[in-house]
Write a protein that holds these residues in place. Structure first.
Motif, mmCIF file in Angstrom:
data_model
loop_
_atom_site.group_PDB
_atom_site.id
_atom_site.type_symbol
_atom_site.label_atom_id
_atom_site.label_comp_id
_atom_site.label_asym_id
_atom_site.label_seq_id
_atom_site.Cartn_x
_atom_site.Cartn_y
_atom_site.Cartn_z
ATOM 1 N N LEU A 109 0.833 -1.200 0.000
ATOM 2 C CA LEU A 109 0.000 0.000 0.000
ATOM 3 C C LEU A 109 0.871 1.255 0.000
ATOM 4 C CD1 LEU A 109 -2.862 -0.896 2.525
ATOM 5 C CD2 LEU A 109 -3.063 -0.628 0.045
ATOM 6 N N ALA A 110 1.952 1.241 0.772
ATOM 7 C CA ALA A 110 2.844 2.402 0.829
ATOM 8 C C ALA A 110 3.494 2.650 -0.525
ATOM 9 C CB ALA A 110 3.898 2.200 1.911
ATOM 10 N N SER A 111 3.982 1.589 -1.166
ATOM 11 C CA SER A 111 4.609 1.737 -2.486
ATOM 12 C C SER A 111 3.600 2.266 -3.499
ATOM 13 C CB SER A 111 5.173 0.394 -2.949
ATOM 14 O OG SER A 111 6.191 -0.057 -2.079
ATOM 15 N N THR A 112 2.360 1.782 -3.423
ATOM 16 C CA THR A 112 1.332 2.221 -4.357
ATOM 17 C C THR A 112 0.943 3.678 -4.103
ATOM 18 O OG1 THR A 112 0.475 -0.032 -4.501
ATOM 19 C CG2 THR A 112 -0.963 1.724 -5.267
ATOM 20 N N GLN A 113 0.822 4.070 -2.839
ATOM 21 C CA GLN A 113 0.523 5.463 -2.525
ATOM 22 C C GLN A 113 1.653 6.380 -2.986
ATOM 23 O OE1 GLN A 113 -2.654 5.459 -2.179
ATOM 24 N NE2 GLN A 113 -2.903 6.465 -0.180
ATOM 25 N N MET A 114 2.888 5.896 -2.898
ATOM 26 C CA MET A 114 4.010 6.679 -3.389
ATOM 27 C C MET A 114 3.885 6.901 -4.896
ATOM 28 S SD MET A 114 7.031 6.525 -5.246
ATOM 29 C CE MET A 114 7.326 4.761 -5.342
ATOM 30 N N LEU A 115 3.554 5.832 -5.638
ATOM 31 C CA LEU A 115 3.366 5.964 -7.081
ATOM 32 C C LEU A 115 2.258 6.971 -7.389
ATOM 33 C CD1 LEU A 115 3.598 2.314 -8.480
ATOM 34 C CD2 LEU A 115 5.104 4.236 -9.009
#
Length: 408
Positions: free
Chosen positions: A239-245
């Motif tokens: 989720l963190a990686s996706t929110q960063m994207l």
């Protein structure tokens, strides 16, 4: 064994056997709303990850597979036997530094990514070590880190993404702090009385359940181990990686200053805004930047006068000089009272020697100040900076309640 902590990052070189990462476009989806030049944006990203445990390591490897430009990893601890229960490591990594071991894995995946690691806490890093990063992702689990990173990213206006889990309720949470201005929220804005009490006691919350019982890393004050499943940690990381994207590419609804929660018990996902708390004692003031003089005979009063608004303020400012502390006095082998020092002393400098007994002067907490006030400095305000430091500082910060100026 972990090497001695450093204020700076060490570079991790990829092994000779590793190859080039394939072109991202071969597998990267054609994201709806992805701007033109989106791949160039990803290739030029510089991201720091604080915490390389169950959540942070997965995030770091995700970032390496994206082929970003630079990846900075920070963690003071080593993997333990219990780490195998929740963290994506091999048994051969037990006992190794989390930051270094994760850095080596990332460097092997992407030779196009410059991978750097620090063996210590974020708070011990040089103040300017990460000033050029685009995003900081926090995957640690202690309140001191939240407070320090929250204030630091606010000062430099760097977006902060915080990934966390609550194992007992199977909740993964990702908060995105945009840090656009002084009205932006920070992690401490959401703290209640219990968090502030734990912060005052310096309580740490360990990723793995064996931390509290470990004999080689006994906490100095209080430890409350938390537990989780590896899958929940993976969900938080993804989720963190996706929110960063979404944040860096501007995809969908804005994610800045929002909290995303997923509860596995109910399969429910909730998004809510993050708001600044007027009662938050953490400073949200961004820095105003000025250049340090090129010579070494300027004084702190010279900088104060150049700051303009600070010099006229009724709230007295404090001075912080190049990761050094203002040392008023200390103890040496001389008998009697404490020995005067009255200078800025960096922890990585050679100890100050007593002019009488020629032994190192031991700094004393009551006479040592991370931020020196006008009262502490006194006549030293008008002395050349070369008389107050062993070497020219890389930066000097002058702050009060309403202003924050960084000379660098």
């Amino acid at each position: 064994m972990i090497a001695q902590p450093t204020r700076h990052f060490l570079e991790c070189m990829p092994p000779q056997t590793s190859g080039r990462l394939p072109d991202r476009k071969q597998r990267f989806p054609n994201l709806i709303g992805m701007p033109e030049g989106g791949h160039e944006t990803l290739s030029n990203l510089k991201i720091a990850v604080a915490g390389c445990g169950a959540v942070g390591r997965t995030i770091a490897i995700d970032l390496a597979r994206l082929g970003i430009a630079r990846l900075y990893l920070i963690d003071p601890k080593a993997y333990k036997e219990q780490s195998l229960l929740t963290q994506q490591i091999m048994p051969s990594e037990i006992g190794r530094s989390k930051a270094e071991s994760t850095a080596q894995a990332c460097a092997e995946i992407s030779r196009d990514t410059g991978v750097f690691y620090a063996l210590g806490r974020f708070e011990t890093l040089d103040h300017l070590a990460l000033k050029d990063v685009d995003v900081v992702i926090m995957a640690g689990d202690n309140l001191n880190l939240e407070s320090a990173l929250g204030e630091w990213t606010s000062r430099f206006r760097i977006p902060l993404i915080h990934a966390a889990v609550h194992g007992e309720t199977l909740v993964a949470q990702v908060n995105v702090y945009a840090n656009q201005n002084a009205e932006s929220p920070c992690p401490c804005c959401g703290w209640g009385a219990a968090e502030w009490e734990h912060h005052a006691r310096e309580t740490t919350f360990a990723c793995d359940p064996g931390n509290a019982a470990s004999q080689d890393q006994q906490p100095t004050i209080a430890t409350q181990p938390t537990t989780s499943t590896p899958s929940l940690c993976g969900i938080a990381a993804n989720l963190a990686s996706t929110q960063m994207l979404r944040y860096v590419l501007g995809l969908g609804r804005p994610v800045g200053d929002t909290s995303l929660q997923f509860c596995a018990y109910t399969n429910a996902t909730a998004t809510s805004p993050l708001a600044v708390s007027k009662a938050c004692p953490t400073s949200h003031l961004p820095y105003t930047h000025h250049a340090l003089p090129s010579h070494s005979h300027y004084t702190l009063n010279d900088l104060l006068r150049e700051s303009g608004s600070l010099a006229q303020a009724t709230d007295p400012p404090t001075f912080e000089v190049g990761n050094a502390v203002w040392a008023e006095a200390g103890v040496c082998n001389c008998e009697g009272a404490t020995t005067s020092i009255a200078r800025f002393v960096a922890t990585d400098d050679a100890p100050v020697l007593c002019k009488v007994c020629n032994t190192p002067i031991q700094l004393q907490p009551f006479f040592t100040h991370q931020q020196a006030s006008l009262h502490h400095l006194g006549e030293a305000l008008d002395l050349p900076i070369s008389d107050l430091c062993d070497s020219s500082p890389r930066w000097i910060a002058i702050r009060n309640t309403d202003h924050a100026i960084l000379f660098s």
